[in-house]
Design a protein around this motif. Structure first.
Motif, PDB file in Angstrom:
ATOM      1  N   ILE A  93     -13.259   0.123  27.706  1.00 37.21           N
ATOM      2  CA  ILE A  93     -12.669  -1.203  27.524  1.00 37.21           C
ATOM      3  C   ILE A  93     -12.251  -0.938  25.326  1.00 37.21           C
ATOM      4  N   VAL A  94     -10.878  -1.350  25.072  1.00 38.80           N
ATOM      5  CA  VAL A  94     -10.760  -1.829  23.599  1.00 38.80           C
ATOM      6  C   VAL A  94     -10.287  -2.219  22.985  1.00 38.80           C
ATOM      7  N   LEU A  95     -10.663  -3.171  22.070  1.00 35.11           N
ATOM      8  CA  LEU A  95     -11.416  -4.010  21.538  1.00 35.11           C
ATOM      9  C   LEU A  95      -9.557  -3.802  20.530  1.00 35.11           C
ATOM     10  N   TYR A  96      -9.293  -5.155  20.673  1.00 38.35           N
ATOM     11  CA  TYR A  96      -8.497  -5.186  19.308  1.00 38.35           C
ATOM     12  C   TYR A  96      -8.041  -6.368  18.696  1.00 38.35           C
ATOM     13  N   PRO A  97      -9.461  -6.197  17.440  1.00 41.08           N
ATOM     14  CA  PRO A  97      -9.329  -7.284  16.082  1.00 41.08           C
ATOM     15  C   PRO A  97      -8.221  -8.306  16.252  1.00 41.08           C
ATOM     16  N   ALA A  98      -8.485  -9.456  16.034  1.00 41.65           N
ATOM     17  CA  ALA A  98      -7.623 -10.646  15.786  1.00 41.65           C
ATOM     18  C   ALA A  98      -8.142 -11.914  15.384  1.00 41.65           C
ATOM     19  N   VAL A  99      -7.429 -11.927  14.369  1.00 41.26           N
ATOM     20  CA  VAL A  99      -7.820 -13.844  13.450  1.00 41.26           C
ATOM     21  C   VAL A  99      -7.465 -14.687  14.428  1.00 41.26           C
ATOM     22  N   VAL A 100      -8.408 -15.839  15.664  1.00 40.55           N
ATOM     23  CA  VAL A 100      -7.799 -16.342  16.666  1.00 40.55           C
ATOM     24  C   VAL A 100      -7.607 -17.991  16.185  1.00 40.55           C
ATOM     25  N   GLN A 101      -8.356 -17.952  14.633  1.00 36.80           N
ATOM     26  CA  GLN A 101      -7.795 -19.893  14.175  1.00 36.80           C
ATOM     27  C   GLN A 101      -7.143 -19.533  12.747  1.00 36.80           C
TER      28      GLN A 101
ATOM     29  N   TRP B 210      -4.957 -23.722  18.564  1.00 35.65           N
ATOM     30  CA  TRP B 210      -4.313 -24.534  18.356  1.00 35.65           C
ATOM     31  C   TRP B 210      -3.224 -22.680  17.739  1.00 35.65           C
ATOM     32  N   ALA B 211      -3.749 -21.577  17.945  1.00 39.74           N
ATOM     33  CA  ALA B 211      -3.447 -20.793  17.562  1.00 39.74           C
ATOM     34  C   ALA B 211      -2.141 -20.225  19.347  1.00 39.74           C
ATOM     35  N   PHE B 212      -3.307 -20.689  20.331  1.00 36.38           N
ATOM     36  CA  PHE B 212      -2.620 -20.076  21.692  1.00 36.38           C
ATOM     37  C   PHE B 212      -1.828 -20.963  21.943  1.00 36.38           C
ATOM     38  N   ASN B 213      -1.409 -21.760  21.276  1.00 33.62           N
ATOM     39  CA  ASN B 213      -0.019 -23.238  21.638  1.00 33.62           C
ATOM     40  C   ASN B 213       0.867 -22.864  20.720  1.00 33.62           C
ATOM     41  N   GLU B 214       0.737 -21.730  20.296  1.00 30.76           N
ATOM     42  CA  GLU B 214       2.292 -22.025  19.062  1.00 30.76           C
ATOM     43  C   GLU B 214       2.799 -21.484  20.015  1.00 30.76           C
ATOM     44  N   GLU B 215       3.884 -21.125  20.092  1.00 25.96           N
ATOM     45  CA  GLU B 215       5.218 -20.795  20.556  1.00 25.96           C
ATOM     46  C   GLU B 215       5.206 -19.277  20.559  1.00 25.96           C
ATOM     47  N   ALA B 216       5.375 -19.187  18.651  1.00 26.28           N
ATOM     48  CA  ALA B 216       5.621 -17.433  18.847  1.00 26.28           C
ATOM     49  C   ALA B 216       4.506 -16.857  19.760  1.00 26.28           C
ATOM     50  N   VAL B 217       3.451 -17.024  20.296  1.00 26.29           N
ATOM     51  CA  VAL B 217       2.383 -16.058  20.365  1.00 26.29           C
ATOM     52  C   VAL B 217       2.660 -16.033  22.392  1.00 26.29           C
ATOM     53  N   ALA B 218       3.102 -17.945  22.818  1.00 32.60           N
ATOM     54  CA  ALA B 218       3.512 -17.944  24.225  1.00 32.60           C
ATOM     55  C   ALA B 218       5.341 -16.633  24.120  1.00 32.60           C
TER      56      ALA B 218
ATOM     57  N   GLY C 113     -11.026 -20.873  24.620  1.00 34.75           N
ATOM     58  CA  GLY C 113     -11.847 -22.281  24.921  1.00 34.75           C
ATOM     59  C   GLY C 113     -12.653 -22.451  26.659  1.00 34.75           C
ATOM     60  N   HIS C 114     -13.620 -23.623  26.653  1.00 35.80           N
ATOM     61  CA  HIS C 114     -13.670 -23.730  27.640  1.00 35.80           C
ATOM     62  C   HIS C 114     -13.117 -23.973  28.876  1.00 35.80           C
ATOM     63  N   GLU C 115     -13.464 -24.518  30.241  1.00 34.08           N
ATOM     64  CA  GLU C 115     -13.021 -24.663  31.047  1.00 34.08           C
ATOM     65  C   GLU C 115     -11.935 -25.752  31.451  1.00 34.08           C
ATOM     66  N   THR C 116     -11.745 -26.570  30.716  1.00 33.07           N
ATOM     67  CA  THR C 116     -11.291 -28.192  30.755  1.00 33.07           C
ATOM     68  C   THR C 116     -10.327 -28.057  29.805  1.00 33.07           C
ATOM     69  N   ASP C 117     -10.263 -26.444  28.481  1.00 33.69           N
ATOM     70  CA  ASP C 117      -9.574 -26.351  27.680  1.00 33.69           C
ATOM     71  C   ASP C 117      -8.293 -25.468  28.847  1.00 33.69           C
ATOM     72  N   THR C 118      -6.800 -26.140  27.859  1.00 33.78           N
ATOM     73  CA  THR C 118      -5.451 -25.494  28.466  1.00 33.78           C
ATOM     74  C   THR C 118      -4.578 -25.080  27.350  1.00 33.78           C
ATOM     75  N   THR C 119      -4.370 -24.165  27.377  1.00 38.51           N
ATOM     76  CA  THR C 119      -3.746 -23.873  26.356  1.00 38.51           C
ATOM     77  C   THR C 119      -1.977 -23.637  26.605  1.00 38.51           C
ATOM     78  N   ILE C 120      -1.889 -23.690  26.005  1.00 40.49           N
ATOM     79  CA  ILE C 120       0.085 -22.916  26.876  1.00 40.49           C
ATOM     80  C   ILE C 120       0.118 -21.189  26.561  1.00 40.49           C
TER      81      ILE C 120
ATOM     82  N   PRO D 263       0.095 -15.010  12.896  1.00 46.10           N
ATOM     83  CA  PRO D 263       0.454 -13.114  12.763  1.00 46.10           C
ATOM     84  C   PRO D 263      -0.427 -12.289  13.599  1.00 46.10           C
ATOM     85  N   SER D 264      -1.588 -12.740  13.265  1.00 44.95           N
ATOM     86  CA  SER D 264      -2.723 -11.634  13.724  1.00 44.95           C
ATOM     87  C   SER D 264      -2.868 -11.846  15.245  1.00 44.95           C
ATOM     88  N   LEU D 265      -2.145 -11.981  16.567  1.00 42.72           N
ATOM     89  CA  LEU D 265      -2.392 -12.235  17.314  1.00 42.72           C
ATOM     90  C   LEU D 265      -1.321 -11.168  18.133  1.00 42.72           C
TER      91      LEU D 265
END
Length: 421
Positions: A164-172, A209-217, A232-239, A178-180
């Motif tokens: 397992i290799v971690l790539y640390p990122a800012v997630v919010q 919200w960062a996981f809903n950005e078009e650039a990330v998608a 997020g949790h099971e009820t959360d759905t992102t782009i 840009p970090s993702l």
């Protein structure tokens, strides 16, 4: 006599009224977007309801902060202040904040981007299978959150040989996008990962919200390895969940998707498969032995002569039929010859007689014109030097001539010649 004000002075007075009035320094207005057409910089449109229309201005720095797309006819809640534009004497609402009425701005932006990407067919583009036995797993998430700990614990329990290799990122927050994207680029450039897990813990829509950005998608669409999204949790759905190859409700579920069953279960399954393979091979050996025994006891090997008895009988029958056919054919040909021979003899006799008659006639005809026949009637032929003489002019006195008669020839000397009339 009253003092007259200039237009500029009156306009300046009114502008001060707008800016000094405490009720107009910050106003909250609900209305419907009208006369809107997006421009490169500042935006100018109207807010209207059933009774009035209000000019609205949204400067570039405020417009760039919008999380959703303005559309004509959209009902919005605007926060701003009133101002008067002196050159044309018009007043307008200078909007500082804007959000859809009844629906949050972020949710509106989420739905708009979701519809846009779905129309482009991007949600069905990544459907790659997750490798069953991964060697290296990349994880993009916060280094201090519970996500990476849950993933590492699950992988260690189920499949500890995976790296397992971690790539640390800012997630919010503002630096999350840009970090993702930068960390996804780093993972892709490494090129030796079997699967990528992207995730973060639960939170509000603003936190995720960062996981809903078009650039990330769109960056996710370029990744060379399958992606598991756990945001997020099971009820959360992102782009990001819609774009990824697989979506996991929790980080633990993401680690389970990325790894096979626990090694103990895997080893048990291998042993069971090994036993089934041994049983199958034993059954095949027994079946082969039984087949060998049947073949060894078959008459083909115990009495090989029986193998060609039938062929010998068929050969005898064929020889008999051939002899009978030859005898029958000879008999038929002999009978045909007996029938044809008399007719052939008669035909040959007739042809011989006819030929003799034709020869006799030909001989008689030749006899009539033969020089020998003429000589036989008392005539003779006079020759000199091999040439037949037809005239007295052809001979000279005292020369020898050859006289050919019917029964021979004589040589004579010309002593006299006379011409006849």
């Amino acid at each position: 006599m009253a003092d007259y004000l200039t237009v500029s002075a009156l306009t300046s007075y009114l502008k001060r009224k707008f800016t000094a009035d405490p009720y107009l320094k910050e106003v909250y207005v609900t209305g419907e977007i009208s006369n809107y057409r997006q421009r490169p910089g500042h935006q100018y449109f109207s807010l209207k309801d059933d009774g009035a229309v209000l000019n609205a201005t949204m400067f570039k720095f405020a417009f760039q902060k919008l999380q959703f797309k303005l559309e004509p006819g959209m009902k919005v809640n605007a926060v701003g202040h009133m101002d008067l534009y002196a050159p044309n004497g018009s007043y307008s609402l200078i909007i500082d904040k804007l959000e859809p009425d009844g629906v949050g701005a972020l949710y509106q932006a989420y739905e708009q981007l979701k519809a846009k990407l779905a129309e482009e067919g991007l949600f069905n583009q990544l459907q790659r299978p997750i490798p069953r036995f991964p060697k290296k797993i990349a994880v993009i998430t916060s280094p201090s959150g519970a996500v990476i700990r849950d993933i590492m614990t699950t992988v260690q329990r189920r499949y500890p040989i995976a790296e397992i290799v971690l790539y640390p990122a800012v997630v919010q927050g503002d630096g999350a996008v840009p970090s993702l994207t930068a960390q996804m680029t780093a993972v892709a450039e490494s090129g030796d990962y079997d699967v990528l897990i992207m995730g973060r813990g639960g939170g509000s829509i603003e936190d995720l919200w960062a996981f809903n950005e078009e650039a990330v998608a769109r960056q996710m669409l370029t990744m060379p390895m399958p992606i598991i999204s756990s945001v997020g949790h099971e009820t959360d759905t992102t782009i990001a969940d819609f774009i990824a190859d697989q979506r996991a409700a929790t980080p633990t579920a993401a680690a389970e998707l990325a790894t096979p069953v626990p090694l103990a279960d895997l080893w048990l399954g291998i042993q069971q498969m090994q036993q089934r393979l041994v049983n199958q091979m034993q059954r095949q050996v027994v079946n082969s032995q039984e087949r060998l025994q049947r073949l060894q006891n078959s008459y083909v090997l115990t009495q090989p002569a029986r193998l060609y008895e039938g062929y010998l009988q068929r050969l005898d029958i064929a020889q008999q039929r051939l002899q009978q056919s030859v005898v029958t054919l000879v008999t038929q040909r002999r009978h045909q010859f007996d029938l044809i021979a008399p007719r052939l003899t008669n035909a040959m006799t007739r042809q011989t007689e006819n030929a003799e008659q034709r020869v006799g006639k030909a001989v008689a005809g030749l006899q009539l014109v033969s020089p020998l026949a003429i000589l036989a009637r008392g005539y003779s032929v006079v020759e000199q030097d091999g040439h037949i003489l037809n005239s007295v002019a052809d001979v000279t006195l005292q020369e020898d001539v050859l006289i050919r008669l019917a029964d021979g020839q004589v040589t004579a000397t010309v002593t006299k010649k006379e011409e006849t009339e």
